[in-house]
Structures are given as structure tokens and as C-alpha cells.
Design a protein around this motif. Sequence first.
Motif, PDB file in Angstrom:
ATOM      1  N   LYS A  62      22.098  27.369  41.294  1.00 12.61           N
ATOM      2  CA  LYS A  62      22.199  25.845  41.261  1.00 12.61           C
ATOM      3  C   LYS A  62      22.676  25.350  40.235  1.00 12.61           C
ATOM      4  CE  LYS A  62      22.441  21.741  43.327  1.00 12.61           C
ATOM      5  NZ  LYS A  62      23.375  21.511  44.545  1.00 12.61           N
ATOM      6  N   SER A  63      23.896  24.568  39.932  1.00 15.10           N
ATOM      7  CA  SER A  63      24.222  23.890  38.763  1.00 15.10           C
ATOM      8  C   SER A  63      24.593  22.465  38.956  1.00 15.10           C
ATOM      9  CB  SER A  63      25.656  24.515  38.520  1.00 15.10           C
ATOM     10  OG  SER A  63      25.654  25.886  38.101  1.00 15.10           O
ATOM     11  N   LYS A  84      14.004  28.651  31.409  1.00 13.88           N
ATOM     12  CA  LYS A  84      14.680  28.708  30.104  1.00 13.88           C
ATOM     13  C   LYS A  84      16.204  27.995  30.259  1.00 13.88           C
ATOM     14  CE  LYS A  84      12.634  30.286  27.063  1.00 13.88           C
ATOM     15  NZ  LYS A  84      11.748  29.816  26.303  1.00 13.88           N
ATOM     16  N   GLU A  85      16.870  28.470  29.005  1.00 14.44           N
ATOM     17  CA  GLU A  85      18.200  28.040  28.929  1.00 14.44           C
ATOM     18  C   GLU A  85      19.291  28.570  29.848  1.00 14.44           C
ATOM     19  OE1 GLU A  85      16.396  28.625  26.415  1.00 14.44           O
ATOM     20  OE2 GLU A  85      16.254  27.136  25.375  1.00 14.44           O
ATOM     21  N   ASN A  86      20.290  27.936  30.463  1.00 14.67           N
ATOM     22  CA  ASN A  86      21.221  28.659  30.966  1.00 14.67           C
ATOM     23  C   ASN A  86      20.927  29.207  32.629  1.00 14.67           C
ATOM     24  OD1 ASN A  86      23.201  28.269  28.962  1.00 14.67           O
ATOM     25  ND2 ASN A  86      22.592  29.816  28.006  1.00 14.67           N
ATOM     26  N   GLY A  87      19.896  28.597  32.979  1.00 18.10           N
ATOM     27  CA  GLY A  87      19.713  28.921  34.352  1.00 18.10           C
ATOM     28  C   GLY A  87      18.444  30.032  34.717  1.00 18.10           C
ATOM     29  N   LEU A 138      21.320  25.209  36.165  1.00 22.45           N
ATOM     30  CA  LEU A 138      20.114  24.833  36.153  1.00 22.45           C
ATOM     31  C   LEU A 138      19.201  26.241  36.548  1.00 22.45           C
ATOM     32  CD1 LEU A 138      20.024  21.325  37.866  1.00 22.45           C
ATOM     33  CD2 LEU A 138      19.718  22.069  35.518  1.00 22.45           C
ATOM     34  N   ILE A 139      19.909  26.802  37.733  1.00 26.22           N
ATOM     35  CA  ILE A 139      18.881  28.161  38.220  1.00 26.22           C
ATOM     36  C   ILE A 139      20.044  29.102  38.669  1.00 26.22           C
ATOM     37  CG2 ILE A 139      17.784  29.057  40.384  1.00 26.22           C
ATOM     38  CD1 ILE A 139      16.798  26.017  40.615  1.00 26.22           C
ATOM     39  N   GLY A 197      14.742  18.327  32.020  1.00 27.58           N
ATOM     40  CA  GLY A 197      15.984  18.431  32.685  1.00 27.58           C
ATOM     41  C   GLY A 197      16.630  19.826  32.741  1.00 27.58           C
ATOM     42  N   ALA A 198      15.500  20.910  32.564  1.00 24.84           N
ATOM     43  CA  ALA A 198      15.751  22.072  32.602  1.00 24.84           C
ATOM     44  C   ALA A 198      16.051  22.846  34.278  1.00 24.84           C
ATOM     45  CB  ALA A 198      14.539  23.144  32.708  1.00 24.84           C
TER      46      ALA A 198
END
Length: 642
Positions: A339-340, A523-526, A346-347, A367-368
Motif C-alpha cells: 500500500k502506498s 520501518k522506512e520504505n514500507g 507504507l506497506i 506516519g509510517a
Amino acid sequence: MALLDLIDISKSYESGKIVEEISLFIGEKERIALIGKNGGGKSTLMKIINGTLDVDSGRRIIQNGVKVEMLEQNPKFNEYESVRENIASQLAEITQKRREYEELSRKLEQDFKNEELIQKQMETASYLDAHNAWNIDDKINRVIEEFDLKEHESKSIALLSGGERRRTALAGLLLKKPDILLLDEPTNHLDAYMTAFLEEMLLKENFTLVFISHDRYFIDKIATRAIEIDNYKLRSFQGGYADYLRGKEALLHSMQKEHESLLKILKAEEEWLRRGVKARLKRDEGRKQRVMQMRESAKQNPSFIRKIRLEIEREKHNFNQEKSVNRQKMLFELENVSKSLGKKSLIKNFSMRIMQKDRIAIVGKNGAGKSTLLKILREELKSDEGKIKKGEFEIGYFDQQRVMLDDEKNILETFCPNGGDRVDVQGKNMHVFGYLKNFLFPKEYLDKKIGVLSGGEKNRVALALLFAKKTDCLMLDEPTNDLDIPTINILEEYLQNYHGAVLFVSHDRYFVDKIAKKLLIFKENGKIIESYGSYSEFLEYESEMAEINRFELDLNAVQNQKSKTKSKKLSYKEQLDYDKLPQIIEAVENEIADIKKCLANPVCYQEIGILTLTELLSQKENELEPLIERYLDIEQKMELFE
């Protein structure tokens, strides 16, 4: 030394008493946590300390020059200024002191023996030392970065969310460093990383602090003293939250012993009273009155002791034992879910199974995408990619908007919409008042409309309603926000006895450690990490790894700096400090030696006073340390130029 004293303070509102003849002193570098149930007087006491609320009786005494500042729940700003401008405007006094120091330094170049200028410069330097303000620009940059305000720093305050506004206000207060800082729920709107930074700053900068928090790890790490407000009085416990619990247990033990002694004395006095003749004599009326008072105390003690025991048991007891089952029902199966939001992932390619007995905490930075995952599981949002299989079961959902509540209905109608006064709670039929009493609601609240309740009270109603429904899975989004510690303990007890799965988003590390058996760490980048350890242990490990990475970066930076700065020189101010600091350090060291010599001489210390001398010694030693650190920092920098 006490910076501020409250003496015999009493305060009441129309609704009743808040505090009665309480006294409190706030010592320098103390960090005091205020503990108690919502509505018990914590915020009132904070406002009295701040001087913004008048008292009915008693005195507030503050030392000359001591400044008290408070983080408001709804901070006020110049709405047309940016985040950075608002933070900078709070630091006007520090900025002025830096200019004064630089101006005094320029004057001393021409008149280096001027005692008045030297004294003023030392006073200004002491102020800047106390506020750790020599590198204030670097600190502004860091606090903006750590509080996730970087992308908003040039935006008008009017465009920010409530959480971003609170973080901006907190950033300014931390950098301003008032003599006494008052924080009301400072970790609200902070993720675990921001909270860790806040903890680091409060400890490193030696703040004098009074704070309210439901984050028990935060209390345990920060507090040097816990003040409990209960039944209009204050009870003080040295140390953090664990010490507070131990102190409560000791208090319970002491109260039980006192109650047993009271019963023995009362038994003997009752026998005297039953004889009748002497008890009716006028000269024995006082003794008779004391017996009546003992009777009253003997009636009240058991309920008070039981209340304290229940609070301790709710906090300490962990109902982690569950009946073993050979096969658990599968609730969800996720396969390569992504999911973006815009360009932000995000995921990404996330797969897992969620079973009927799982206790899963969803954690990570603001916001992650944590709440997004709950919305996808509830089919409120669709994933961009991947498959989700969902079994047949009922979901109970709690979020901060409290969508399940109708402001026009009263509490009884909310729990019994079809009439009557009984509810089914996890298979047990209960009177609605008997059930709501567990969530700290008195009987008179049954007729109150939902719309007139406070935010914390609405959260308690929503949580109670959640457990009064038949569900197989609970999803909770930040359930501990706006709850006091007694209510969180009750929530924990119900969750630990709940038969189904629990998925929840939270930044409350203590709550996560107590409830969760598995972590989903965003964490970062999904990227999402699954972990079966405690959240606090994971954060500690992550902090250690970050420290190692910083060390490597610093080492590389030093090597690069050596190669780039061969031709550079110290700044004017650095060179000036480097030249003058040895003499200043030597002078302070001589003063310390003289004070110690006087303390060893009875004639000397009796004349001046041991207390005066020890305070002066502490003051001089505190002056010396930053001077030495400054000199060593410059010396280390000089080594790079060689």
C-alpha cells in the motif's frame, strides 16, 4: 535548594474539593511526576505551580528570578510565523545574551583589565552555560529533525496539525530551558523515537521538571520523585515508577499493621465504653469521643486498603497464562500486501497470518502506516497489491474519533439501547452500573449525555462499550491516549482476560511490553519487521546499533576533517576563549581549594557557616566543569589543524 514552595494550599471548584492543605517543594534539578486518576487534581496542581490559577488558601513562594513555563495542551502561537520562526522567537532572551557576550568580548579586547566588563562577561557566560546555549543553532536544527518537523519548518503554524503544533511548542520550551519546566502529557503525539530523544534531552540538560504522563516507562526513566494525588492530599515517593509501586506496597503493609493495632485498641476501649457508668461522666467525654473516631477509622480503613491493594495488583499482576489449544482459528492471511500513499510506500510485499489468540502490537514512527494496516484489515481501505483472506468473525474497533458513540444519548442508553439496565460482558450478565464502576464511573453518570463528557471520559465509555460486545478480534488505535494510569491498568486487565485476538497501535512502551506477544515494527520504505521480543528491548538494541553507526560516521568525519582543515584556524571567539580559559579555570580551582580548606577548619566554617560553604562549593564545582569541557573541545579542534 527549593526553587518553589507550595504551603498549605487548598483549592475547590463548584463540583467539589480538588486539594486540601497540601504542601510541596520543588528542588533544583528535581524531576517530579504527578500521578493520580483523571479529575483528581493533577492539572489543577500544575496550574497552581505555574501561577496561572488562584488558590482558595495557602501560599506559593518562588525564589527571586526563577522562571516557570508550561507546555499547554493547546499551545498558542503567532499563526503567521513559520515553525522555525516560532521556535526562534521563544529564544529571544538567549539570542540577546549571545549578542551581549560577543559585544563584551569586543570591548575587552580594547580594555582587557576592566573588572566590570570581565564580571559582566562571566555572568553572561554563566547564563549561556546554564542554558547550554553556545551552539543553539545546531540544537534548533536537531530538535526540528528529531521531532519530525523538518518538512514543516518553513510552513505557517496555522497549517499544522494539533500534534505538530504541540511538538513545535515542546521544541521551543526545551531549548529555552526555563528554571522550572511543566509538561502535561509530553509524550502524546510523540512516537517511540521522539520520546527517546525527549528523554535524552531532559536527562542530559539537567532540567528541573514537573510532569504528568501515562507513559510509565517515561516516568520510570525520568522521575526522581513521584507525587500521588489521592483524596485531596499528596503522597510522595522517591524515585521512578518502579519505586512508586514498591512504595505503595510498603504503604499498604504499614496501613494493614496500623489497622490491626487500631482494632486491638478499639476492642479494649469498646469494653470500657460498655461498662457505661464512667463513660457517661463529663470528664471522660473526650475519651468517649476518641472511641467514636476510632470506630469511624476502623470502618473506613478496609475499603481504603482494598483500593490500594487493587491498584497494585492491577499494575503488577500479569495474566499472561492462557488455556492451551491444539488448533487455533486463523483470522487473517496476508500475502504480498502493498500500500502506498502518493509516492510514499507504507506497506511493501507484506505477508503474515493472524491467529485467534494473537496479541500483536503495531509500532513505529508517526506516519509510517500503522493505522493504515488496521484500516486494510477492516476493509476500510483497499491494498494496492496482494491478497487478504479473512475468516468469519466479529471485529471490535476503537480509535481516537470514538465513532461508536452518539453525543445525544446518555450512558445508560448507550449500553442498553433496547431498554433495561443489564449488559453481557464476555459471557457474564452484569448490571450496567456494576460494570461501569470497573471503569471508574460513579452511579450518577448513567444519566449524563455522552456529549458533556471529557475526552478521557469518552475514551473510557468507548473502551467499556467495546468489551460489552461479542467480538472475536479487537483492533485498537492508540487506546491509552487521554487515559490516566488507573484506567490503563483496567484496560490491561480486560485485554489480558479477553478470549480473542488483539491488534493494537501504540507508542506506550510499557503498555506494549505488557500486552503484546508479537511486534509488527514499521520501518522506512514500507518494510515491516516481525519480532517476538519486548518493544523496549528492540528499541534498546536499535539505539545501540545507531550509536555504533554514529561512531563510525564520526570517525570518518574526523579523518575527512583532518585532510580538509589543515589551513583553517580557530574562530575569533574560540581563540579568545582558548587564551583566557586557563586563567579562569585556575582561578575557580583556587576558589574551590580555599573553600575546602575552610571546611577543614572549625574556626573558619563556624564563622561562615557549613551550609553556606557547601552550597558555594557545589556552585563553584558546577562552574568549573563546563569551563574545562569548553577548553578541551577547543584543544581537540586545534589538533585537527596540526
